[in-house]
Design a protein around this motif. Structure first.
Motif, PDB file in Angstrom:
ATOM      1  N   TRP A 183      31.768  41.341  52.445  1.00 13.02           N
ATOM      2  CA  TRP A 183      30.647  41.930  51.700  1.00 13.02           C
ATOM      3  C   TRP A 183      30.862  43.433  51.537  1.00 13.02           C
TER       4      TRP A 183
ATOM      5  N   PRO B 194      31.159  32.991  47.522  1.00  9.88           N
ATOM      6  CA  PRO B 194      29.739  33.328  47.312  1.00  9.88           C
ATOM      7  C   PRO B 194      29.361  34.713  47.813  1.00  9.88           C
ATOM      8  N   VAL B 195      29.857  35.081  49.011  1.00  4.04           N
ATOM      9  CA  VAL B 195      29.462  36.387  49.552  1.00  4.04           C
ATOM     10  C   VAL B 195      30.030  37.519  48.692  1.00  4.04           C
TER      11      VAL B 195
ATOM     12  N   ARG C 128      30.555  37.270  45.420  1.00  2.00           N
ATOM     13  CA  ARG C 128      29.733  37.309  44.194  1.00  2.00           C
ATOM     14  C   ARG C 128      28.441  38.081  44.443  1.00  2.00           C
ATOM     15  N   GLU C 129      27.868  37.794  45.595  1.00  2.00           N
ATOM     16  CA  GLU C 129      26.619  38.461  45.958  1.00  2.00           C
ATOM     17  C   GLU C 129      26.832  39.980  46.029  1.00  2.00           C
TER      18      GLU C 129
ATOM     19  N   ARG D 121      29.269  41.679  44.686  1.00  2.00           N
ATOM     20  CA  ARG D 121      29.690  42.219  43.379  1.00  2.00           C
ATOM     21  C   ARG D 121      28.460  42.454  42.488  1.00  2.00           C
ATOM     22  N   ALA D 122      27.540  41.500  42.523  1.00  2.00           N
ATOM     23  CA  ALA D 122      26.317  41.667  41.725  1.00  2.00           C
ATOM     24  C   ALA D 122      25.525  42.869  42.213  1.00  2.00           C
ATOM     25  N   LEU D 123      25.439  43.012  43.532  1.00  2.00           N
ATOM     26  CA  LEU D 123      24.697  44.140  44.097  1.00  2.00           C
ATOM     27  C   LEU D 123      25.365  45.465  43.714  1.00  2.00           C
TER      28      LEU D 123
END
Lengths: 193, 200
Positions: free
Chosen positions: A9, A23-24, A26-27, A29-31
């Protein structure tokens, strides 16, 4: 979640390891994208406050540097000259308002003048600062309030000639109209009566 | 301001420091003030933090290393000062006993595991941006140090070691802090995560 998720992350949030598609990641990257986008927008209208121009700011900085010992105090000869001048002004500033004080007026505010700073003492310095700030703003100028080393302060650049509304506010608080366009006020807590 | 001039002023002291303070203000006040305002959300607090930073810069000038860049070094001092201010204000809310935490973690794990379109494209939409702004504002209000550190990681690509120095914590404590950052972001941004990951 284990440490490896936190590490992943952190890496993606910091812009490293961007090819990862877990998934982590992606999370993170979006943030990251949202924080960067928000920073771009939120800094667009964040200009330094015009209420305190550069010269005022630098003077406040140098005064602070002297107070904290980073810079030496003003030279002795200058201090003596200003000391004599200040002593005279202190006497005037204390005596005249005292003689002119309206019956029943309170609380007491003590005024002195040192170089180009008007120094006030009041039982509640923060309240007096806020009151003067509000009144000056209502008079049409943009003063900057600050707090440093237990003192409340106000800096303002006055238009020339000084408008009547501003003069009235200064007169109300028995603050002399500055010779130049810079108004500097410091307010300390008065000793309890 | 040139770093060699800075180091020379540090050696000379006195009037050289006064000149250098003026130069520092001219060169860096605006950029540092913006950063202060972004983090502290208060004009007076931001101005005070920058001025305090310039004072600290001179107290610590002998520790500046010649091969370093001046602005990042000063910025680190500012950030450290701001973290102290936020800690003094003690505005952080505890995560203990927060039932929403577990549910938020589960939901975000579920959503971010789905096949989705590129989140960066999604973020650009006004609705997402407004939702993020709303969630982020609350995050900043209720957990300011974590929100600030996430911002700085994003902006400057901070590593674990750099965060450790910034926070003045051990590597283990820093890992725990980063883990808390991730968990708190999930809690405060859950509505936005759902919007970003749940629309496909």
């Amino acid at each position: 979640m284990t440490d490896s998720f936190d590490d992943k992350w952190l890496d993606v949030l910091a812009g490293r390891d961007v090819a990862d598609d877990t998934p982590v990641a992606r999370e993170a990257r979006a943030l990251r994208a949202a924080v960067l986008a928000q920073q771009h927008v939120s800094t667009a209208d964040m200009e330094p406050s015009p209420a305190m121009n550069r010269e005022q700011r630098v003077r406040a900085l140098l005064a602070r540097a002297r107070e904290t010992g980073v810079l030496p105090q003003a030279r002795r000869a200058t201090r003596l000259w200003w000391g004599a001048a200040a002593a005279g002004m202190v006497a005037l500033a204390i005596t005249v308002p005292w003689l002119m004080r309206a019956p029943g007026e309170s609380p007491p505010v003590v005024r002195t003048a040192d170089e180009d700073v008007v120094r006030l003492r009041a039982p509640d310095p923060r309240a007096l600062k806020q009151q003067v700030l509000v009144e000056l703003r209502e008079a049409g100028i943009s003063p900057a309030g600050y707090e440093a080393f237990g003192r409340q302060g106000i800096d303002a650049e006055l238009p020339q000639p000084v408008p009547e509304a501003v003069r009235a506010v200064l007169a109300k608080h028995r603050i002399p109209v500055p010779k130049d366009s810079i108004l500097r006020i410091e307010i300390e807590a008065a000793a309890p009566q | 301001m040139d770093r060699l001039d800075f180091m020379q002023a540090c050696r000379e002291g006195g009037r050289a420091i006064e000149r250098a303070l003026r130069a520092l203000d001219a060169a860096y006040f605006d950029v540092l003030f913006r950063e202060g305002l972004r983090t502290l959300r208060d004009t007076e607090a931001a101005r005070d933090a920058v001025q305090e930073t310039f004072i600290k810069v001179w107290r610590r000038c002998s520790t500046f290393q010649a091969q370093s860049e001046l602005l990042p070094w000063i910025r680190a001092i500012l950030r450290n000062d701001m973290l102290d201010r936020m800690r003094r204000n003690n505005r952080e809310l505890s995560l203990e006993d927060d039932a929403v935490s577990v549910e938020a973690e589960r939901r975000i794990d579920e959503l971010s595991s789905q096949a989705i379109a590129g989140p960066q494209a999604e973020v650009r939409t006004r609705e997402h941006a407004e939702c993020f702004q709303r969630c982020w504002t609350r995050f900043e209000e209720e957990s300011p140090t974590h929100a600030a550190v996430i911002t700085w990681i994003t902006q400057d690509g901070l590593t674990n070691e750099e965060i450790s120095r910034l926070l003045d914590r051990s590597p283990g404590a820093t890992r725990e802090f980063i883990s808390q950052c991730r968990k708190r972001a999930r809690i405060y941004l859950v509505e936005w995560y759902e919007l970003v990951f749940g629309e496909v």
